[in-house]
Design a protein around this motif. Structure first.
Motif, mmCIF file in Angstrom:
data_model
loop_
_atom_site.group_PDB
_atom_site.id
_atom_site.type_symbol
_atom_site.label_atom_id
_atom_site.label_comp_id
_atom_site.label_asym_id
_atom_site.label_seq_id
_atom_site.Cartn_x
_atom_site.Cartn_y
_atom_site.Cartn_z
ATOM 1 N N SER A 165 0.776 -1.237 0.000
ATOM 2 C CA SER A 165 0.000 0.000 0.000
ATOM 3 C C SER A 165 0.808 1.286 0.000
ATOM 4 C CB SER A 165 -0.917 0.021 1.233
ATOM 5 O OG SER A 165 -0.144 0.171 2.414
ATOM 6 N N TYR A 192 2.006 2.438 2.734
ATOM 7 C CA TYR A 192 1.983 2.816 4.141
ATOM 8 C C TYR A 192 2.890 1.888 4.936
ATOM 9 C CZ TYR A 192 -2.223 5.587 3.129
ATOM 10 O OH TYR A 192 -3.113 6.484 2.628
ATOM 11 N N LEU A 243 -0.139 2.878 10.307
ATOM 12 C CA LEU A 243 -1.494 2.323 10.409
ATOM 13 C C LEU A 243 -1.897 1.901 11.816
ATOM 14 C CD1 LEU A 243 -1.579 0.143 7.169
ATOM 15 C CD2 LEU A 243 -2.385 2.475 7.496
ATOM 16 N N ARG A 258 -4.971 3.244 13.761
ATOM 17 C CA ARG A 258 -5.961 3.827 12.856
ATOM 18 C C ARG A 258 -6.986 2.769 12.454
ATOM 19 N NH1 ARG A 258 -2.591 6.636 8.116
ATOM 20 N NH2 ARG A 258 -4.726 6.947 7.325
ATOM 21 N N PHE A 284 -9.289 0.556 9.987
ATOM 22 C CA PHE A 284 -9.108 -0.016 8.645
ATOM 23 C C PHE A 284 -9.983 0.693 7.615
ATOM 24 C CE2 PHE A 284 -12.852 -2.376 10.036
ATOM 25 C CZ PHE A 284 -13.606 -2.494 8.882
ATOM 26 N N GLU A 318 -10.235 3.663 6.927
ATOM 27 C CA GLU A 318 -9.559 4.782 6.261
ATOM 28 C C GLU A 318 -8.896 4.362 4.956
ATOM 29 O OE1 GLU A 318 -7.044 7.113 8.833
ATOM 30 O OE2 GLU A 318 -8.168 6.487 10.609
ATOM 31 N N LEU A 319 -8.659 3.062 4.766
ATOM 32 C CA LEU A 319 -7.973 2.589 3.568
ATOM 33 C C LEU A 319 -8.918 2.074 2.496
ATOM 34 C CD1 LEU A 319 -5.058 0.518 5.154
ATOM 35 C CD2 LEU A 319 -5.035 2.909 4.475
ATOM 36 N N VAL A 328 -8.562 -1.313 -1.835
ATOM 37 C CA VAL A 328 -7.961 -0.355 -0.913
ATOM 38 C C VAL A 328 -7.383 0.800 -1.727
ATOM 39 C CG1 VAL A 328 -7.417 -2.076 0.845
ATOM 40 C CG2 VAL A 328 -5.737 -1.547 -0.914
ATOM 41 N N LEU A 357 -4.394 3.305 -2.081
ATOM 42 C CA LEU A 357 -2.999 3.371 -1.672
ATOM 43 C C LEU A 357 -2.600 4.803 -1.341
ATOM 44 C CD1 LEU A 357 -1.398 0.969 -4.294
ATOM 45 C CD2 LEU A 357 -2.734 0.448 -2.257
ATOM 46 N N ARG A 358 -1.394 4.930 -0.818
ATOM 47 C CA ARG A 358 -0.895 6.257 -0.453
ATOM 48 C C ARG A 358 -0.859 7.198 -1.658
ATOM 49 N NH1 ARG A 358 2.295 8.500 3.599
ATOM 50 N NH2 ARG A 358 2.675 6.514 4.639
ATOM 51 N N CYS A 381 -5.625 2.297 -6.667
ATOM 52 C CA CYS A 381 -6.381 1.247 -5.969
ATOM 53 C C CYS A 381 -5.799 -0.129 -6.281
ATOM 54 C CB CYS A 381 -7.853 1.273 -6.384
ATOM 55 S SG CYS A 381 -8.768 2.671 -5.733
#
Length: 521
Positions: free
Chosen positions: A196, A198, A203, A206, A208, A210-211, A239, A241-242, A246
């Motif tokens: 990801s 991250y 993480l 935090r 999940f 949020e992703l 998800v 990604l940063r 996706c």
């Protein structure tokens, strides 16, 4: 004669046998208690399962039976009087010397693990504790030890396993994760960074949620609740990604219980993006194959139908030709022959177009960067006769960009489009054809526009089919636009029509790759 006894002073203590006996009795009781205590201590030391020994000036002066067994000795005489160095392996001697120096200084020495030797020469790992004591008025050292070889090996094995598990967790592509009951990360394996962007530190703590891609969030929250309730089920989602892109993820997780109550979820996350892409590609290929099969069915039917028509014509006029020949009607014979020739020419055009169509499924000439103006001029030159015959004005936009592809095939595209435009625009009072193109990103969009009657929207797709003609009275076999579509798609582009069909003309547009996109089309 009377014996004279000197007078006793007030400081003299009269001798008393009873007092002496009482004093002796108390001393005996004290001695008995000391002997009993000594016997108790001796019994404790001798019967203790923990090996113990005493050495003075680095020479053993006492050892209990457990110590004898540990050192492989049959009796105390095997050990007493011998140097401690007889029982210390070479690799541990420096450590033991340092410990002894501290003990002689009456410093505290913690338990240490040293490699010791038995009388038979075998070695073992001994956990040793030395305590400074006084023995018969002289300094000595009480040694307590035990064999920890198996424990140390077990610990080393556990450490090796732990190290292997750590490497496994760090190296596998799958992400191991743990969430609390609120859905917050409590652990994420290092693979999350490869997946990801991250890090685990980003993480932990935090949620999940949020992703997760917004479209998949509701379903994943339901899956999380079902997992907390004890259900074991995989789930697929996307998800973010940063970098904002996706990836497709598949998780398999189970509930974590504490005292019978769910306190979180532990699971494994796998990146299945490539699998999803392969599935999408497979579905695309299946759909494309099905479309090709349908097209082949239509093609077979249409070819059969369209080829039968000139054959019927030829067969019919051959019969008439025979009759007219026998009747000597030369004018009619010539007419019969003309109809037969027209039918054979029609069949020849159909066969030629079919042969051309069969060859456009691939690029046969090396792709090259070509000025669009050059392609347009060559295509116009090929149909100059038709343009002049119908009095069509052709307007070519200046400064057209370059395109990338098979020159011969791209000229075929433009020729077919210009021929169609001439055919329909030529019916008007002042027929005009406009040809232009412009760059849009990595593509060039080309258009051929006429001011003819146009094509109604419901026929925009149909006209690209095989042998499709909106007006059967017009010339041609109905393969031209099918050829255009094939060639453009082979180059990685698409073709479409802009027209209302209400007399405001028709614009055919198609895209081609720019030279910078070499190899992509």
């Amino acid at each position: 004669m009377r014996t004279h006894h000197p007078a006793m002073s007030e400081h003299d203590t009269p001798f008393s046998l009873d007092a002496l006996q009482e004093q002796m009795h108390r001393l005996q009781q004290r001695l008995d208690r000391l002997q009993a205590r000594e016997a108790l201590y001796r019994t404790l030391i001798e019967q203790a399962p923990i090996p113990m020994a005493v050495h003075r000036e680095e020479t053993f002066v006492f050892i209990n039976p457990a110590g004898l067994r540990l050192l492989g000795a049959g009796s105390p005489e095997d050990v007493l009087g011998r140097s401690v160095w007889d029982f210390v392996d070479r690799e541990s001697r420096e450590l033991v010397r340092e410990r002894l120096r501290k003990l002689h200084r009456r410093e505290a020495v913690p338990f240490t693990v040293e490699r010791l030797r038995r009388l038979d020469g075998s070695t073992f790992l001994g956990e040793v504790k030395g305590v400074p004591i006084t023995l018969e008025g002289e300094p000595a050292v009480l040694v307590v030890l035990r064999d920890v070889t198996e424990r140390v090996h077990a610990e080393e094995h556990l450490l090796d396993q732990k190290d292997q598990y750590r490497h496994l967790v760090e190296e596998i592509n799958e992400v191991i994760f743990q969430l609390d009951a609120e859905g917050r990360f409590t652990y994420v394996s290092p693979a999350i960074e490869r997946m990801s962007g991250y890090t685990a530190g980003d993480l932990v703590g935090r949620s999940f949620t949020e992703l997760i891609h917004p479209d998949d969030l509701a379903g994943l929250q339901e899956s999380f609740e079902r997992t907390l309730a004890g259900h074991l089920e995989p789930y697929e989602f996307r998800v973010v990604l940063r970098d904002g892109s996706c990836r497709h993820i598949r998780t398999s997780s189970r509930v974590i219980l504490q005292d019978g109550h769910p306190v979180g979820v532990r699971g494994l996350a796998t990146d299945i993006t490539e699998r999803k892409q392969a599935e999408a590609e497979r579905e695309h290929l299946i759909a494309e194959l099905e479309a090709k099969n349908r097209e082949l069915e239509r093609f077979t039917y249409t070819v059969s139908h369209d080829l039968k028509s000139p054959l019927f014509t030829i067969r019919g006029f051959l019969g008439l030709l025979e009759e007219d020949s026998l009747a000597g009607d030369l004018d009619q014979v010539r007419e019969d022959i003309r109809h037969i020739q027209n039918a054979t020419e029609t069949m020849q055009r159909l066969l030629d177009d079919l042969l051309t169509l069969s060859r456009v499924g691939r690029i046969t000439n090396p792709p090259e960067a070509i000025p669009l103006t050059s392609l347009v001029n060559e295509a116009v030159e090929r149909v100059t006769g038709q343009i002049r015959a119908r009095g069509v004005e052709v307007r070519i936009a200046p400064d057209l960009p370059e395109v990338y592809g098979d020159r011969t095939r791209l000229v075929d595209v433009l020729q077919n489009l210009i021929e169609n435009a001439v055919k329909y625009a030529g019916e008007g009072a002042h027929p005009v054809i406009e040809i232009g193109g412009a760059t849009h990103g990595n593509r060039v969009e080309v258009f051929v526009r006429d001011n003819g009657p146009g094509i109604p929207p419901q026929y925009h797709e149909k006209v690209f089919g095989l042998f499709e003609r909106l007006d059967n009275k017009t010339e041609g076999t109905g393969i031209g636009l099918a050829l255009v579509k094939r060639i453009v798609e082979v180059h990685g582009g698409r073709v479409w029509i802009d027209s209302s069909g209400t007399g405001d003309g028709c614009t055919v547009r198609f895209t081609l790759p720019r030279p910078e996109r070499a190899g992509d089309g």
